[in-house]
Write an enzyme that holds these catalytic residues in place. Structure first.
Site, short mmCIF file in Angstrom:
data_model
loop_
_atom_site.label_atom_id
_atom_site.label_comp_id
_atom_site.label_asym_id
_atom_site.label_seq_id
_atom_site.Cartn_x
_atom_site.Cartn_y
_atom_site.Cartn_z
N ASP A 1 0.98 -1.00 0.06
CA ASP A 1 0.09 0.13 -0.01
C ASP A 1 0.89 1.37 -0.05
O ASP A 1 2.23 1.15 0.13
CB ASP A 1 -1.11 0.05 1.06
CG ASP A 1 -2.01 0.85 1.10
OD1 ASP A 1 -2.13 1.67 -0.01
OD2 ASP A 1 -3.18 0.79 1.82
C1 BGC Z 1 -5.10 3.33 0.20
C2 BGC Z 1 -5.08 2.48 -0.87
C3 BGC Z 1 -4.94 3.20 -2.20
C4 BGC Z 1 -3.51 3.74 -2.20
C5 BGC Z 1 -3.45 4.78 -3.48
C6 BGC Z 1 -3.61 4.22 0.10
O1 BGC Z 1 -3.71 5.30 1.03
O2 BGC Z 1 -5.01 2.60 1.36
O3 BGC Z 1 -6.35 1.68 -0.85
O4 BGC Z 1 -5.22 2.43 -3.45
O5 BGC Z 1 -3.56 4.57 -1.11
O6 BGC Z 1 -4.07 6.07 -3.38
#
Ligand code: BGC
Length: 876
Positions: A252
């Site tokens: 993530d």
């Molecule tokens: C989130 C993800 C997301 C990623 C990119 C993170 O903060 O937990 O779900 O895909 O950011 O925006």
């Protein structure tokens, strides 16, 4: 700024190079494995390492030397969030999709989203999300399908199949045990292996095994003491060994925390870039023998296999996709329609008969400004938003008089401006403002593009940081790298990017007399000139803003102006995105907010009194549910509750439509005869709600979560804290399994949902005994015993009295939807697998199907079991 035109040119150049098929990996006639091997063999170690982290937030680097474009990914899951703030079809949120219990429909939704992904020139969409709704206040519950792994994984698998049938890839997230927002980045989810295997991992496993997502995203927290992104148990034992996952494992965003431990545990890709832990550090770790070259080759092989699937080795074979089609809008509306749960309908108040009711009072802000999605990374810029009020007027306005009164301002923070109040010109031909985007931060660097912007809650727009050559590590940055604190290194790299600026101009049309509140939320510099006066600039007092919940340092500036109804006022907004942002992210955020004069509750009560029926739209406001922070409560503002009660007292023919993506309490429940749970229904939700209210569609949604009477009743409540250490002591008794076992009555149970018709379940047949390892075929009859066509959801629960460990009284194992005409009866067949009959043995570390007695139950909810049959599993 990397404009779309520039990106298109790069693709064209790369595609003509690839078309020459200079290398075996570009030859579609060769087997996939040979092509992947050939590509990897041609890369230098530096090129290989460059492919193991993003170049920025959304791009992997091109390998220009070989004529190959880099992968592009961006957010989902309820539609594609373009990182340039371009519009996409906004589908209902995950919880709404969960309430449909309709795997076929969610496959169609996935397909539409896949087409839009390709339509935006993107290869991978970051979704679906299957972290179960464990904690009622968790900020992202709206994004996920359910509190139950069978419902969640079945729908997620359909979504993935749909996306991937188009040629785009899906990224299943967040693996695993990220079940709340507070403390998510550093937290530790402490969960027994049994609860992981039976519940939390079971939301992922069937998706991986059956739908084969191209990639999976690891979760932020630690799981049992080890960060998910470097957790060998999760990545090696479960994902790769047990489930046979062959795709890419990515972290993530900023969720990578080490170099060798993460790489050696099986993380293939650090996101976003530029790399903090992979990149240059990974190169050093390889040189020092901490990471074997074979592991680098394996990770690059996974990335290369994904590039092959995305047709980056033969771009001419790539499909173009489609955006904003009628078919996409139809699917969005259909999901919204099937998701609406009729919670209660005393005395058949609903549906309203358009031939009989003359005046209907519509009360509550979400009727006119529906909360159609949640906040954070899943936030889509919609093509349009059909409001319930517009849909009611349009469909039934010729026969029924609708009287709207806002009644209550349910926005705790100044909401994004309603674009219908803006137009570039006095003629009001278009809604929104004229926008000119410039190529630098000072409105001087030449115009990048011009357009009409009609959505002013922008999360991620503008540009791309300059790519950083990590192989030439500058001295100063290296030092920052060593003492990495709060992303300083990454910020330093991003700051090497270039800025941009935007000027928005147009008119604001005041709908009523009174005092308006204006706000700007931004991380850079911005200014609002309203009616010739500078109302807001960076010297105006600022307040911390919760609008973009991941950026706690963002400021909000407020100003007020008294305006006259029917008058228009010129306005200009200048936004300048300097490369050095106040926030530690290379994507820019911006909101232009307007709060209308405060509504009058007395007007709403008077409208209710003189109407034949009343529909109240209730919700906690557009910022209540968002990524980055848990909700502070599952209760509505007491003033909203008071208004609902006053309206219901003024007119007993009152129905409430709840506009929320997660559990809420309904203290006014006993005072109203009818309640619909309409979730956060996406851009077409208004039409779906209108059709259900007037009976042009029959409600068929069923709750994918339990609605508790009060937060204190929920299984995680005793352990929940806003902090880092989350102990999952309720173990396997997540959601309904807990309420059922302890005999705690919820407000509405998991699986509940009424219809305008009624269904009878009969003739449940299951073998009385089976051998261990045998599948169990179950059949039953479902009849439509009412007077309208409708869809029933048959839920098959299992009670396992054979296991020597505490078991839920009922666990969902299978389900199906059946659409029946009045009087029609159909036979339904469902199968239980040996896994469905097993529990996880923590001592043996294995699934065990115990000999003994079981009960198979068919229900219309977990508390409404209509038929059951005993089942014995014999000894081995
Ligand atoms: C989130 C993800 C997301 C990623 C990119 C993170 O903060 O937990 O779900 O895909 O950011 O925006």
């Amino acid at each position: 700024m990397r404009t779309l035109a520039a990106a298109g040119l790069a693709c064209a150049l790369l595609s003509s190079a690839a078309a020459k098929e200079r290398y075996p990996f570009q030859n579609p006639a060769l087997p996939d494995a040979a092509r992947v091997q050939d590509f990897v063999a041609r890369l230098t170690l530096e090129e290989k390492i460059s492919l193991l982290s993003g170049e920025d937030n959304w791009h992997l680097p091109d390998i220009a030397r070989l004529g190959v474009r880099g992968l592009i990914m961006t957010d989902g899951p309820a539609g594609l969030r373009s990182f340039q703030s371009e519009p996409s079809t906004a589908f209902p949120v995950g919880a709404a999709a969960g309430a449909t219990w309709d795997a076929g429909l969610i496959r169609r939704e996935g397909q539409a989203i896949g087409e839009e992904t390709l339509g935006h020139g993107v290869d991978l969409i970051l979704g679906p999300m299957v972290n179960l709704a464990r904690v009622p206040v968790a900020g992202r519950n709206f994004e996920t399908f359910a509190e139950d792994p069978v419902l969640g994984s079945t729908l997620a698998a359909s979504y993935v199949e749909g996306v991937q049938s188009t040629g785009a890839g899906a990224v299943l997230k967040h693996y695993a045990a990220n079940n709340q927002e507070n403390g998510r980045n550093s937290g530790d989810s402490v969960v027994s292996e049994r609860a992981l295997r039976e519940v939390y991992l079971s939301a992922f496993g069937p998706v991986v095994e059956n739908a084969k997502p191209w990639a999976i995203m690891t979760a932020y927290p630690h799981v049992n003491g080890v960060f998910a992104s470097e957790n060998p148990f999760l990545l090696k034992e479960v994902l790769r060994r047990d489930w046979g996952f062959r795709g890419v494992v990515m972290s993530d965003w900023t969720g990578t925390h080490s170099t060798a431990p993460a790489m050696n545990a099986g993380l293939d890709l650090e996101m976003p870039g530029p790399a903090v832990w992979f990149g240059w550090k990974l190169q050093q770790a390889v040189a020092q023998g901490q990471v074997p070259v074979a592991r680098i080759d394996e990770a690059v092989g996974n990335i290369a296999a994904l590039m092959l699937k995305a047709k980056l080795f033969d771009p001419d074979g790539r499909k173009t996709g489609a955006l904003n089609t009628e078919a996409h809008r139809d699917v969005a509306e259909r999901v919204a329609e099937e998701s609406i749960v009729l919670l209660k309908n005393r005395d058949g108040l609903l549906p309203l008969d358009a031939a009989k009711v003359r005046t209907v009072a519509i009360i509550g802000e979400p009727a006119d400004r529906p909360i159609f999605q949640g906040g954070g990374s899943s936030q889509v810029v919609p093509y349009r938003v059909v409001t319930p009020l517009e849909a009611l007027q349009q469909r039934y306005g010729a026969r029924v008089e609708f009287v709207y009164a806002q009644g209550f301002d349910n926005e705790p923070h100044v909401p994004a401006v309603d674009p219908r109040l803006l137009s570039p010109s006095a003629a009001r031909g278009e809604i929104g403002l004229h926008a000119v985007y410039y190529n630098d931060a000072d409105f001087k660097g030449g115009v990048a593009f011009e357009r009409t912007d009609n959505y002013f809650l922008k999360f991620g727009f503008g540009g791309k940081a300059n790519a950083v050559d990590w192989t030439k590590m500058p001295q100063g940055l290296e030092a920052a790298y060593q003492t990495r604190q709060n992303g300083t290194y990454q910020q330093a790299l991003w700051n090497a990017g270039i800025g941009f600026s935007v000027k928005w101009t147009g008119l604001f049309f005041a709908p009523k007399d009174g005092t308006y509140q204006f706000s700007l939320v931004h991380g850079d510099t911005a200014r609002l000139v309203f009616d010739g006066k500078t109302l807001l600039d960076d010297t105006a007092p600022k307040y911390p803003s919760p609008i973009f919940k991941f950026f706690p340092s963002l400021s909000e500036r407020h100003a007020e102006a008294t305006l006259k109804a029917g008058q228009s006022y010129p306005l200009e907004i200048d936004f300048s995105a300097t490369p050095t942002s106040e926030i530690n992210y290379d994507q820019k955020v911006f909101q232009f907010g307007v709060r209308l004069p405060r509504p009058d509750a007395a007007e709403a009560i008077a409208a209710a009194k003189s109407a034949d029926a009343v529909i109240v739209f209730a919700g906690a406001g557009s910022t209540a549910e968002a990524e980055g922070e848990d909700r502070s409560s599952i209760d509505f503002d007491p003033a909203q509750t008071a208004l609902i009660e006053a309206v219901a007292a003024a007119n007993p023919r009152t129905a409430v439509v709840v506009n929320e993506g997660a559990a809420v309490t309904m203290p006014w429940d006993g005072k109203v005869p009818a309640i619909l749970d309409a979730w956060l229904p996406g851009q077409e939700g208004g039409t779906a709600i209108a059709k259900i209210l007037f009976g042009d569609a029959n409600p068929s949604g069923h709750l994918p979560i339990t609605l508790p009477k009060r937060i204190e009743d929920s299984p995680s409540h005793l352990m929940y804290s806003g902090g880092a250490h989350q102990v999952y002591n309720e173990d396997v008794f997540v959601g309904y399994r807990y309420y059922d076992k302890l005999g705690i009555a919820p407000a509405y149970p998991f699986g509940h949902g009424l219809s305008y018709t009624s269904f009878a379940f009969s003739d449940l047949k299951a073998p009385s005994s089976v051998k261990p390892g045998d599948p169990v075929a179950v059949s039953l009859k479902v009849a439509n015993s009412g007077a309208r066509e409708g869809s029933a959801v048959v839920q098959l629960y299992l009670r396992n009295d054979a296991a020597p460990v505490p078991m839920p009284l009922k666990a969902l194992k299978a389900f199906t939807r059946v659409t029946l005409k009045p009087g029609e009866t159909r036979s339904v067949r469902l199968t239980l697998s040996p896994r469905d009959l097993s529990y996880w043995d923590d001592q043996e570390h294995a699934w065990v199907e115990a000999p003994g007695s079981y009960t198979v139950m068919a229900g219309a909810s977990v508390e409404d079991i209509r038929a059951s049959a005993p089942l014995a599993v014999g000894a081995k």
